[in-house]
Write a protein that holds these residues in place. Sequence first.
Motif, short mmCIF file in Angstrom:
data_model
loop_
_atom_site.label_atom_id
_atom_site.label_comp_id
_atom_site.label_asym_id
_atom_site.label_seq_id
_atom_site.Cartn_x
_atom_site.Cartn_y
_atom_site.Cartn_z
N LEU A 46 27.40 20.88 -101.25
CA LEU A 46 26.52 22.03 -101.40
C LEU A 46 25.77 22.25 -100.09
O LEU A 46 24.99 21.39 -99.68
CB LEU A 46 25.51 21.81 -102.54
N PRO A 47 25.98 23.38 -99.38
CA PRO A 47 25.24 23.62 -98.13
C PRO A 47 23.76 23.87 -98.41
O PRO A 47 23.42 24.53 -99.39
CB PRO A 47 25.92 24.86 -97.55
N GLN A 48 22.88 23.30 -97.57
CA GLN A 48 21.44 23.44 -97.76
C GLN A 48 20.76 23.68 -96.42
O GLN A 48 20.78 22.80 -95.54
CB GLN A 48 20.88 22.18 -98.40
N PRO A 49 20.16 24.87 -96.20
CA PRO A 49 19.39 25.09 -94.96
C PRO A 49 18.17 24.16 -94.94
O PRO A 49 17.54 23.92 -95.97
CB PRO A 49 18.98 26.56 -95.03
N VAL A 50 17.82 23.67 -93.76
CA VAL A 50 16.68 22.77 -93.61
C VAL A 50 15.90 23.15 -92.36
O VAL A 50 16.41 23.87 -91.49
CB VAL A 50 17.12 21.29 -93.52
N GLU A 51 14.68 22.67 -92.32
CA GLU A 51 13.86 22.78 -91.11
C GLU A 51 13.54 21.36 -90.63
O GLU A 51 13.19 20.49 -91.44
CB GLU A 51 12.55 23.54 -91.40
N VAL A 52 13.71 21.15 -89.34
CA VAL A 52 13.51 19.82 -88.78
C VAL A 52 12.45 19.88 -87.69
O VAL A 52 12.19 20.94 -87.12
CB VAL A 52 14.83 19.25 -88.21
N GLU A 53 11.85 18.71 -87.45
CA GLU A 53 10.83 18.64 -86.41
C GLU A 53 10.71 17.20 -85.91
O GLU A 53 10.28 16.32 -86.65
CB GLU A 53 9.47 19.09 -86.94
N GLY A 54 11.11 16.98 -84.70
CA GLY A 54 10.91 15.68 -84.07
C GLY A 54 11.89 14.62 -84.53
O GLY A 54 12.77 14.85 -85.37
N TRP A 55 11.70 13.45 -83.92
CA TRP A 55 12.58 12.31 -84.15
C TRP A 55 11.78 11.14 -84.65
O TRP A 55 10.60 11.00 -84.37
CB TRP A 55 13.28 11.91 -82.84
N SER A 56 12.47 10.24 -85.35
CA SER A 56 11.88 8.97 -85.75
C SER A 56 13.00 7.94 -85.79
O SER A 56 13.87 7.98 -86.67
CB SER A 56 11.22 9.08 -87.13
N ASN A 57 13.00 7.06 -84.78
CA ASN A 57 14.02 6.01 -84.69
C ASN A 57 15.43 6.58 -84.71
O ASN A 57 16.33 6.07 -85.39
CB ASN A 57 13.85 4.99 -85.82
N GLY A 58 15.65 7.67 -83.99
CA GLY A 58 16.99 8.24 -83.89
C GLY A 58 17.38 9.12 -85.06
O GLY A 58 18.55 9.52 -85.15
N GLU A 59 16.46 9.43 -85.96
CA GLU A 59 16.77 10.27 -87.11
C GLU A 59 15.92 11.55 -87.05
O GLU A 59 14.79 11.53 -86.56
CB GLU A 59 16.48 9.54 -88.43
N TRP A 60 16.49 12.63 -87.58
CA TRP A 60 15.74 13.88 -87.66
C TRP A 60 14.71 13.78 -88.77
O TRP A 60 14.98 13.24 -89.85
CB TRP A 60 16.68 15.05 -87.96
#
Length: 423
Positions: free
Chosen positions: A333-347
């Motif tokens: 199931l495609p899901q739009p997301v909003e991301v901000e910054g990194w934490s230990n190599g993860e979005w």
Amino acid sequence: MLLSALAAAGLLAACGKSGDGPGAAGGPPAMPPPQVSVVTVQAKDAPLTFEYTGQTAGSRETEVRARVGGILQRRLFEEGATVKAGAALFQIDPANLQTTVASTEAAIGVAEARYNQAKRDNARLVPLIAEKAISQKEFDDSKSALETAEATLRQVRAQAAEAKLNLGYTRVVAPIGGVTGVAAKADGSLVNSTDMLTTIVQVNPIYVNFSVSEGDMLKLNKQIAAGQVAVPGGKSANGSAGFAVSVKLADGSTWPKQGKLNFTSEKLNPTTGSYDARAEIPNPDGALRPGQFVRVVLGGASRTQSITVPQRAILDGPMGKMVFKVSPDNKLLPQPVEVEGWSNGEWIVTKGLKSGERVMADGVIKAHDPGMTVTPVPFVAGGAAPAGGPPGAAPAKAGEGKGAAEPGKAASNTAQAPSATKQ
């Protein structure tokens, strides 16, 4: 020929009977659902770092200047060497000042003789004035002469002290410990008072100057006030000295010594439109030199109850960033997301996902159609994409997966991501 024809017909009939079932129409057998790596997201406190461009500077920088004029006899240090405070750097010809010191010492002798004479004269008149054998004016003049002689003696002594002080200035010493610069004057040059002779920079500890934009500061303070971000040592980003400071060098390596913030400006710099800040970094061997451009990383903050996903889970779709959720019946199931910054190599995902949902972390090359059935396997951080064979097949060796990005690099997965409306 007839017997041969009958035999061929019988063989075809036998094949037709044994081919009943899947693929009976002559097509290939149905492929099993492809394996994809899946991670179940959970809200948790995620470490948060801030990175800025900075430039190193000496913790103490001073200009060594001549305090008296004269001929520069010789340089007493190696340019670029480390010296201690009080070490001799230059020698200025002291001959003229030695003569001045001798002259002032002779003047002290003359002044002392005059003072002693005035003192004796005044002592002789004291009993006479008591008996009114002399006039009051004569006694007052004697007393004034004594006071004048005493003042002259003090003045001459001060001049002699100044002459000795200037004589000492002919030996120029280091006001602080540090690394010396290039000598500005060669041996034999005529120097005047206040002429700069060299510079000294203290590099242990060393400072790193950087700045934080006004927009970033306002945004961070709002997140802190809303409880979304926690910073060490304070309730706001301004003046928070609890950050752990590390430095990345130009070759990508990280300086092994961690430092601390020792200055944050409360006033916006009108020239740059940002807040000035400074970190102090241990530099015992002097390997860091003033003027280097580095990356300053502030650690110790955390984003409260945030959702993170592996960097390979984020896809670039027509409408922006998106992920593939895996439904309970193993459908994409495609899901739009909003991301901000990194934490230990993860979005860090700020919008679009909830705790407990499953997200495809790897395997978009084999499975990228909405509604497609997949076989989920647990995602292993740092591992390769799962093999495309049937369930139970041996996994690929680490490092053989395609499209794997290096941890910590902000490289989005640009595989063929479909539109969220694709059926």
